[in-house]
Enzyme design. Sequence first.
Site: not given
Length: 696
Positions: A476, A479, A482
């Site tokens: 996670e 992510h 990102h």
Amino acid sequence: MPADVTSSENPFFRAWETPFEAPPFEAIVPEHMEAAFEAGLAAHEAEIAAIRDAEAPATFENTILALERAGRDLRRVAMVFYNLAGAHTNEAIQGIERTMAPRLSRHSSKIMLDAGLFARVDAVFQARDALGLDAEALRLLERTHLGFVRAGAMLAPEAKARLAEIDARLAELGTAFGQNVLGDESGFTLVLEGEADLAGLPDWLVAAAARAAADRGLPGRHVITLARSSVEPFLAFSARRDLRQRAFEAWTRRGAHEGARDNRGIVAETVRLRAERVRLLGYESFAHYKLDDAMAKTPEAVSDLLGRVWEPARARAREERDALAALAAERGESPDVAPWDWRYLAEGVRRARYDLDEGAIKPYLPLDRMIEAAFHVAQRLFGLTFEERPDVPRWHPDVRAFEVRDAAGAHVGLFYGDYFARPSKRSGAWASAFRSQQNLDGRVRPIIVNVMNFSAGGPEAPALLSFDDARTLFHEFGHALHGLLSEVTYPSLAGTAVARDFVELPSQLYEHWLETPQVLERFARHHRTGEPMPQALRDKLAGARTFNQGFATVEYLACAFVDLDFHLLPDAGNLDPEAFEHEALARIGMPDEIVMRHRTPHFAHVFAGSGYAAGYYSYMWSEVLDADAFEAFEETGDVFDPATAARLREHVYAAGNRRDPAEAYAAFRGRMPDVGPLLKKRGLVEGLPAPAAGEA
């Protein structure tokens, strides 16, 4: 509606004078969000009307960029609302969610199906070659136009009207599905009565069960919940087969029972409506529609990938089952392995084969150290630093906030971590945003959140993670990076707004660094003594890396196959979801001893919204990419190689949706990947035995 919710006392109607302009959670009540939705919808409608009715000819600036800027007030309240709806909900929020889901769908449909508005977008698109746009602006124009087309902008009026009806109903169904699953999860507790019920449970799990009981008003007792971090270890360690069966059946029957929270009818209607929707758009099936705008492009490409992994995975699972049956027979137990026996017997086999058990690992993986480890990798790869900010508003006392800075000390964004399970939070783990990065009108920095469901620690010990938990944290956080590292101009192209089968690359790739010696040596330290994890234990952990991967791969792939099969249906009349699931699993030869990781009635990825519908394969597709991408670092001899990290940041983490994902990956790697590294990573290469203890 209280009188003050539309006044100056409503936080959504004024600037947020908080650190980093974070949402002032302590001042927000559900009625504020309800009023802000009303105002945001009205403002957005007026902005759209102004774009559509402008007298000047359509241009990139007065149409495409105007659309990018429109709806900011609506997005602000929606981001706060839906993050709270997932992470810290209540009856008031759920009521607003049920009301707003179809309204927001109709609002979106009205925009995307507006003939006058699309005519202006199409005029700019048709003139694109003469506009002198740079690559990012051209990408925005192309994606905007495609979004209108895929939403039905080119349909006849009658078809548009039906499409809008379908989308509104699907929004209602997805909301109900998710709320039903949460209701089943928060409504179940397995109360353990006395020492006999605790048989086999390690101290850390007993402590977590005591904390769960205390949180539910049962001090002095022990409770197992349906949070994955509670029920999975219980299934792995409980010596009480009868209790394992009760917990397993409750876990796998979420949403699949008679009553108000029965999701089976919702699934049937959802599949029917999705099939009807894409027929209106001219597609053979929902899967064909969904994959047409993904890296995979076709259902055949997805089936090919899944099939190439399925056979070696199933063969390995058979070998694993035989080992479990043999252990059960040695113990004088039934050799007929039931699904609620698998994790328990597998833990026994792992102890025997690798002299390794989860209880020996967890003391070296306290949550705080694993958070530090994830931050450290981001510093080594990308120069980021993280400073905890207790002055930043939070929506729950457990939430932590960190300011993120780059190597030069400049502000990058704000990161929230919400790590512990609670009844107000849906299960699973995810990343989201309260504000996305963009540079369209000034430099807007992101506010990103990771949400987990770990078991909280007790008075005697901090929260301790399994290795899978630690991997989830890294996933996670990939992510989150990102979103944090995004550096694009336009909001629609920012951060994780990429193809579904590309979005898991940054997260799954980041998991690799957890297993590196550099990270384990520094951060895997005993929560009491501070001593590093012994080399012998790390060797065992590495040796067991591919242990039980047949099981793990089969339970995942089964979900991907069933998801694809549902969405290949051209017409889903009289669909019985559980019978269909059973038939789909029979076609691929699903082992009786293994159950789908997410059975259909609680498969929230696919039915609590359409994000992963006909897209659950994406994890495997991205795993092909991530296994190959990490090899790029290993080939240099330095898993933190600066040049490789710089390419990764430029072409993946910072790039958003500036270019086609295949082009982005090839720009980073110099070529496209093959499935070989994935099979090697999972230990599924034909003819390659599982590694023995001590082997990497």
